[in-house]
Scaffold this motif. Sequence first.
Motif, mmCIF file in Angstrom:
data_model
loop_
_atom_site.group_PDB
_atom_site.id
_atom_site.type_symbol
_atom_site.label_atom_id
_atom_site.label_comp_id
_atom_site.label_asym_id
_atom_site.label_seq_id
_atom_site.Cartn_x
_atom_site.Cartn_y
_atom_site.Cartn_z
ATOM 1 N N LYS A 76 50.870 42.292 24.394
ATOM 2 C CA LYS A 76 50.269 43.362 25.188
ATOM 3 C C LYS A 76 50.824 43.385 26.617
ATOM 4 C CE LYS A 76 45.892 43.366 22.686
ATOM 5 N NZ LYS A 76 44.412 43.232 22.785
ATOM 6 N N ASN A 77 51.729 42.454 26.920
ATOM 7 C CA ASN A 77 52.293 42.351 28.271
ATOM 8 C C ASN A 77 51.185 42.274 29.317
ATOM 9 O OD1 ASN A 77 54.842 41.989 29.409
ATOM 10 N ND2 ASN A 77 54.943 44.087 30.170
ATOM 11 N N THR A 78 50.201 41.451 29.014
ATOM 12 C CA THR A 78 48.988 41.386 29.815
ATOM 13 C C THR A 78 48.623 39.935 30.110
ATOM 14 O OG1 THR A 78 48.157 43.444 28.849
ATOM 15 C CG2 THR A 78 46.533 41.995 29.895
ATOM 16 N N ALA A 79 48.187 39.688 31.330
ATOM 17 C CA ALA A 79 47.645 38.387 31.713
ATOM 18 C C ALA A 79 46.142 38.532 31.936
ATOM 19 C CB ALA A 79 48.322 37.880 32.972
ATOM 20 N N TYR A 80 45.442 37.429 31.776
ATOM 21 C CA TYR A 80 43.988 37.451 31.883
ATOM 22 C C TYR A 80 43.503 36.314 32.784
ATOM 23 C CZ TYR A 80 44.496 40.235 27.640
ATOM 24 O OH TYR A 80 44.869 41.189 26.727
ATOM 25 N N LEU A 81 42.325 36.534 33.349
ATOM 26 C CA LEU A 81 41.616 35.459 34.035
ATOM 27 C C LEU A 81 40.187 35.487 33.507
ATOM 28 C CD1 LEU A 81 41.803 33.195 36.175
ATOM 29 C CD2 LEU A 81 40.817 34.848 37.800
ATOM 30 N N GLU A 82 39.855 34.505 32.688
ATOM 31 C CA GLU A 82 38.504 34.365 32.175
ATOM 32 C C GLU A 82 37.709 33.552 33.185
ATOM 33 O OE1 GLU A 82 37.570 35.568 29.019
ATOM 34 O OE2 GLU A 82 35.496 35.078 29.514
ATOM 35 N N MET A 83 36.611 34.116 33.656
ATOM 36 C CA MET A 83 35.808 33.455 34.684
ATOM 37 C C MET A 83 34.398 33.222 34.158
ATOM 38 S SD MET A 83 37.074 35.472 38.106
ATOM 39 C CE MET A 83 36.256 37.002 37.657
ATOM 40 N N ASN A 84 34.000 31.977 34.126
ATOM 41 C CA ASN A 84 32.671 31.598 33.651
ATOM 42 C C ASN A 84 31.891 30.903 34.767
ATOM 43 O OD1 ASN A 84 33.170 32.445 30.888
ATOM 44 N ND2 ASN A 84 34.479 30.638 30.714
ATOM 45 N N SER A 85 30.589 30.791 34.566
ATOM 46 C CA SER A 85 29.717 30.126 35.544
ATOM 47 C C SER A 85 29.975 30.653 36.954
ATOM 48 C CB SER A 85 29.922 28.609 35.495
ATOM 49 O OG SER A 85 29.677 28.108 34.206
ATOM 50 N N LEU A 86 30.020 31.954 37.071
ATOM 51 C CA LEU A 86 30.345 32.558 38.356
ATOM 52 C C LEU A 86 29.269 32.280 39.393
ATOM 53 C CD1 LEU A 86 31.858 35.864 37.033
ATOM 54 C CD2 LEU A 86 33.005 34.282 38.588
ATOM 55 N N GLU A 87 29.721 32.135 40.624
ATOM 56 C CA GLU A 87 28.853 31.839 41.761
ATOM 57 C C GLU A 87 29.036 32.931 42.813
ATOM 58 O OE1 GLU A 87 30.574 28.167 42.911
ATOM 59 O OE2 GLU A 87 29.784 27.031 41.198
ATOM 60 N N PRO A 88 28.034 33.132 43.670
ATOM 61 C CA PRO A 88 28.197 34.135 44.740
ATOM 62 C C PRO A 88 29.461 33.905 45.576
ATOM 63 C CG PRO A 88 25.914 33.468 44.567
ATOM 64 C CD PRO A 88 26.677 32.574 43.626
ATOM 65 N N GLU A 89 29.871 32.651 45.703
ATOM 66 C CA GLU A 89 31.075 32.333 46.485
ATOM 67 C C GLU A 89 32.352 32.846 45.819
ATOM 68 O OE1 GLU A 89 27.745 30.103 47.638
ATOM 69 O OE2 GLU A 89 28.690 30.106 45.668
ATOM 70 N N ASP A 90 32.281 33.249 44.567
ATOM 71 C CA ASP A 90 33.438 33.816 43.878
ATOM 72 C C ASP A 90 33.623 35.301 44.190
ATOM 73 O OD1 ASP A 90 32.434 31.795 41.113
ATOM 74 O OD2 ASP A 90 34.128 31.413 42.471
ATOM 75 N N THR A 91 32.686 35.893 44.901
ATOM 76 C CA THR A 91 32.792 37.298 45.266
ATOM 77 C C THR A 91 34.032 37.540 46.112
ATOM 78 O OG1 THR A 91 30.403 37.660 45.173
ATOM 79 C CG2 THR A 91 31.687 39.171 46.543
ATOM 80 N N ALA A 92 34.884 38.463 45.659
ATOM 81 C CA ALA A 92 36.149 38.730 46.339
ATOM 82 C C ALA A 92 36.861 39.858 45.607
ATOM 83 C CB ALA A 92 37.040 37.485 46.349
ATOM 84 N N VAL A 93 37.931 40.334 46.220
ATOM 85 C CA VAL A 93 38.879 41.181 45.503
ATOM 86 C C VAL A 93 39.896 40.245 44.855
ATOM 87 C CG1 VAL A 93 40.615 42.990 45.669
ATOM 88 C CG2 VAL A 93 38.556 43.088 47.098
ATOM 89 N N TYR A 94 40.094 40.405 43.566
ATOM 90 C CA TYR A 94 41.007 39.561 42.822
ATOM 91 C C TYR A 94 42.311 40.326 42.563
ATOM 92 C CZ TYR A 94 37.504 36.001 42.102
ATOM 93 O OH TYR A 94 36.587 34.990 42.306
ATOM 94 N N TYR A 95 43.417 39.659 42.853
ATOM 95 C CA TYR A 95 44.739 40.247 42.710
ATOM 96 C C TYR A 95 45.565 39.476 41.686
ATOM 97 C CZ TYR A 95 43.722 42.548 47.178
ATOM 98 O OH TYR A 95 43.153 43.292 48.179
#
Length: 123
Positions: A76-95
């Motif tokens: 699919k020519n695609t990369a992924y970022l699986e994010m678990n156990s998210l915390e408020p400190e993870d709030t951001a723009v992800y690039y």
Amino acid sequence: QVQLVESGGGLVQAGGSLRLSCVASGRTLTSYSVAWFRQTPGKEREFVAGDSWVGGGTSYADSAKGRFTISRDNRKNTAYLEMNSLEPEDTAVYYCAADRALVQDIPTAYAYWGQGTQVTVSS
């Protein structure tokens, strides 16, 4: 030239999960290292995770280890970022970023960038 488009961001409660996608066009990602960075207002762009296209394997920031997983689907020519156990400190723009060199944890090492996707984690 590589064009990158991220998606999958959104609002999630603390402890929840999200999967970010980075679809590439113009070139096949099999010949590029891929990384995810994040940025909050007033702060520098921060390395989260990376996957080298040859030999180097994956690497993670300490804040991401054990919670986030970077992967790619070459069909699919695609990369992924699986994010678990998210915390408020993870709030951001992800690039999503890509480059022919092996993964480095500094933004200047990457020639190609997506537009970013907002992740907001509520407490």
